[in-house]
Write an enzyme that holds these catalytic residues in place. Structure first.
Site, PDB file in Angstrom:
ATOM      1  N   ASP A 128       0.756  -1.637   0.327  1.00 33.17           N
ATOM      2  CA  ASP A 128      -0.153   0.082   0.228  1.00 33.17           C
ATOM      3  C   ASP A 128       1.134   1.395  -0.105  1.00 33.17           C
ATOM      4  O   ASP A 128       1.754   0.813   0.422  1.00 33.17           O
ATOM      5  CB  ASP A 128      -0.801  -0.227   1.508  1.00 33.17           C
TER       6      ASP A 128
ATOM      7  N   SER B  28      -7.095   3.625  -0.938  1.00 27.80           N
ATOM      8  CA  SER B  28      -6.920   2.786  -1.477  1.00 27.80           C
ATOM      9  C   SER B  28      -8.911   1.760  -1.064  1.00 27.80           C
ATOM     10  O   SER B  28      -8.435   1.044  -1.522  1.00 27.80           O
ATOM     11  CB  SER B  28      -6.865   2.272   0.297  1.00 27.80           C
TER      12      SER B  28
ATOM     13  N   ARG C 139     -23.559  12.381  -3.737  1.00 30.15           N
ATOM     14  CA  ARG C 139     -22.967  10.867  -2.600  1.00 30.15           C
ATOM     15  C   ARG C 139     -23.934  11.556  -1.487  1.00 30.15           C
ATOM     16  O   ARG C 139     -24.817  12.580  -1.344  1.00 30.15           O
ATOM     17  CB  ARG C 139     -22.329  12.175  -1.646  1.00 30.15           C
TER      18      ARG C 139
ATOM     19  N   HIS D  16       1.740   8.859   5.246  1.00 33.35           N
ATOM     20  CA  HIS D  16       0.715   9.891   5.757  1.00 33.35           C
ATOM     21  C   HIS D  16       0.945  10.490   6.801  1.00 33.35           C
ATOM     22  O   HIS D  16       0.793  11.485   6.911  1.00 33.35           O
ATOM     23  CB  HIS D  16      -0.468   9.299   5.905  1.00 33.35           C
TER      24      HIS D  16
ATOM     25  N   HIS E  54      -1.679  10.740  -1.097  1.00 32.04           N
ATOM     26  CA  HIS E  54      -1.655  10.191  -2.622  1.00 32.04           C
ATOM     27  C   HIS E  54      -1.055  10.828  -3.861  1.00 32.04           C
ATOM     28  O   HIS E  54      -0.523  12.174  -3.042  1.00 32.04           O
ATOM     29  CB  HIS E  54      -2.232   9.824  -2.592  1.00 32.04           C
TER      30      HIS E  54
END
Length: 515
Positions: A14, A64, A263, A408, A464
């Site tokens: 990851d 992710s 959403r 992170h 990311h």
């Protein structure tokens, strides 16, 4: 005949992206003799893990959840924002049967079409381009009364940025020659999600009764008055927009109402106020019997109303396809990424498929993972090697969270330590796979640790990236790598290595051709 299975193992590192530049790159700074050797000596390629290639908007960084959905689905899975963008671009949006039926019912009865939603370019809950398309759709199908109820943003956009959006809507109404903005109110009221029903009630009354704390002759004037009261977009109080001589835009029986948020979380409460018969959030002064109330996407399974874009169920993901062919599989990760190798990899299915085992390794209980960059990788590796040696599994899906979780934190030295810990793990897993006569793919779901500083600001880069990720083959087959791949090519690649047929729903292509 041996009953011991030779597993195909997918190892997802990851947050382990590929970047040539070594500046602020924790992966290139780390001592990684094992990954370096595999990259040089084994078939390998780079694959896309961001943007349109994973169903996100162009150039948007991967994540992710999206990464694992694409990995397991074997096809590009469009996120709602991108799905709608594509539909509008290809004009299929304008033929959507639910949207067109709602408009047609109102038009046939000479009634109004109401459009409500978060009117901003934020792209998190909605997008103004979708609302503009809806205005166009309604006008093209003959609606004379088109009313936009604009919820103002200021959270996913700068605090005072609504003017440009309101001007776009006014221009669109002028272009189609009918309709207008009928109300403005901040999302703080209209899009509450914490059961603060007094807020929602103010939005509900504004829309149903055309009554608000303030009134203005046009939307920009209403917005400027709010700014003068020191209300930023998010907190703009209920404002009726009504020019001299204009009819009231209060909602009436027989009207159609279309909610353009995609959403769900902040769309549910106000939707329930409109559609639930047994609604108890507040005492409704007026209950409108709409010809149709349309939610753009499904806000909740128990909200009984028309839905323009129901959730796309993913048929024949890797996990389901394995189960249909009576294959055994294991999913294994630490707490931080356990949901990703199970729920997300299975396309949003919570229950394990028949023949699917799961192992959860607890992530360490530390405040931030820079304090323990190796996380629980030693225990994870021990369990993974045991599973490979067991001869029990046809396929094993594993996620090592370190590159992402430590990336992170923005702490460079910790990210380097995390990558070095992973290299030691990969050494052990590689030996086990080769000893078992199995095969392995090593890849990532998105980048992170390869970019630890933002060159523009000089600050730590904790997000990311949109960089490609490595893909390496380990095994005894003679294979040739195919370039130009993406995450959704991984499931078809695994099936090919196992000698299995690829289901027609998987549109990805194998990235290693067996020679």
């Amino acid at each position: 005949m041996s009953l011991t299975k030779k597993p195909v193992v997918l190892v997802i590192l990851d947050g382990y992206g590929y970047r040539e530049d070594s500046q602020d790159n924790a992966i290139s700074a780390a001592k990684t003799p094992v990954m370096d050797s595999l990259w040089v000596n084994r078939p390998h390629t780079l694959i896309d893990a961001s943007g349109l290639e994973v169903g996100l908007p162009d150039r948007q960084m991967g994540n992710s959840e999206v990464g694992h959905v694409n990995l397991g689905a074997g096809r590009i899975v469009y996120q709602d924002l991108t799905r709608l963008d594509v539909e509008i671009k290809e004009r299929t949006f304008f033929e959507n049967p639910v949207l067109t039926a709602a408009v047609d019912k109102a038009v046939a009865a000479g009634k109004a079409v109401h459009i409500m939603g978060l009117a901003s370019p934020g792209g998190v809950h909605s997008h103004e381009d979708h609302i503009l398309a809806m205005i166009e759709l309604a006008a093209a199908r003959g609606a004379e009364k088109i009313y936009l109820h604009a919820f103002l943003d200021g959270r996913d956009t700068p605090p005072r940025s609504a003017k440009a959006s309101l001007e776009k809507f006014a221009a669109k109404f002028a272009e189609v020659g009918k309709g207008r903005i009928a109300s403005i109110i901040g999302r703080y009221f209209a899009m509450d999600r914490d059961n603060r029903w007094d807020r929602v009630e103010q939005a509900y009354d504004l829309l149903t009764l055309a009554k608000g704390e303030y009134e203005a002759p046009n939307a920009v004037a209403g917005l400027e008055a709010a700014y003068a009261r020191d209300e930023n977009d998010e907190f703009v109080k209920a404002t009726v927009i009504r020019g001299e001589g204009e009819a009231s835009a209060a909602m009436e029986d027989g009207d159609a109402l279309i909610f353009m948020n995609f959403r769900a979380d902040r769309a549910r409460q106000i939707t329930r106020a409109f559609v639930n018969r047994d609604f108890e959030g507040f005492s409704r002064k007026k209950v409108v019997k709409f010809a149709d109330f349309v939610m753009l996407t499904e806000y909740a399974a128990d909200i009984r109303t028309a839905c323009a874009y129901p959730p796309a169920s993913l048929l024949n993901t890797f996990g389901e396809w394995m189960a249909k062919h009576n294959k055994t599989q294991l999913r294994i990760s630490e707490t931080e990424k356990y949901a990703h190798v199970t729920f997300f990899f299975n396309g949003g299915v919570e229950e394990p498929f028949p023949g699917e085992d799961r192992i959860l390794i607890n992530s360490p209980k530390v405040a931030t993972y820079d304090l323990q960059p190796e996380m629980s990788s030693a225990e994870l590796t021990e369990k993974l090697v045991g599973a490979i040696n067991s001869g029990k599994y046809d396929a094993i899906i594993c996620n090592y969270p370190n590159g992402d979780m430590v990336g992170h934190t923005g702490v460079f030295d910790a990210a380097v330590a995390a990558v070095e810990a992973l290299d030691n793990c990969i050494a052990q897993v590689t030996r086990a796979v080769e000893a078992a006569g199995g095969q392995m793919l090593i890849t990532a779901d998105h980048g992170n640790a390869e970019q630890m500083r933002d060159p523009a600001t000089g600050q730590a880069h904790t997000a990311h990236t949109n960089l490609p990720v490595p893909l390496i083959y380990v095994g005894d087959k003679a294979v040739k790598a195919v370039d130009g791949g993406k995450l959704s090519d991984i499931a078809p690649t695994l099936l090919t290595l196992m000698g299995m047929e690829i289901p027609q729903e998987m549109t990805g292509k194998p990235l290693f051709i067996v020679e």
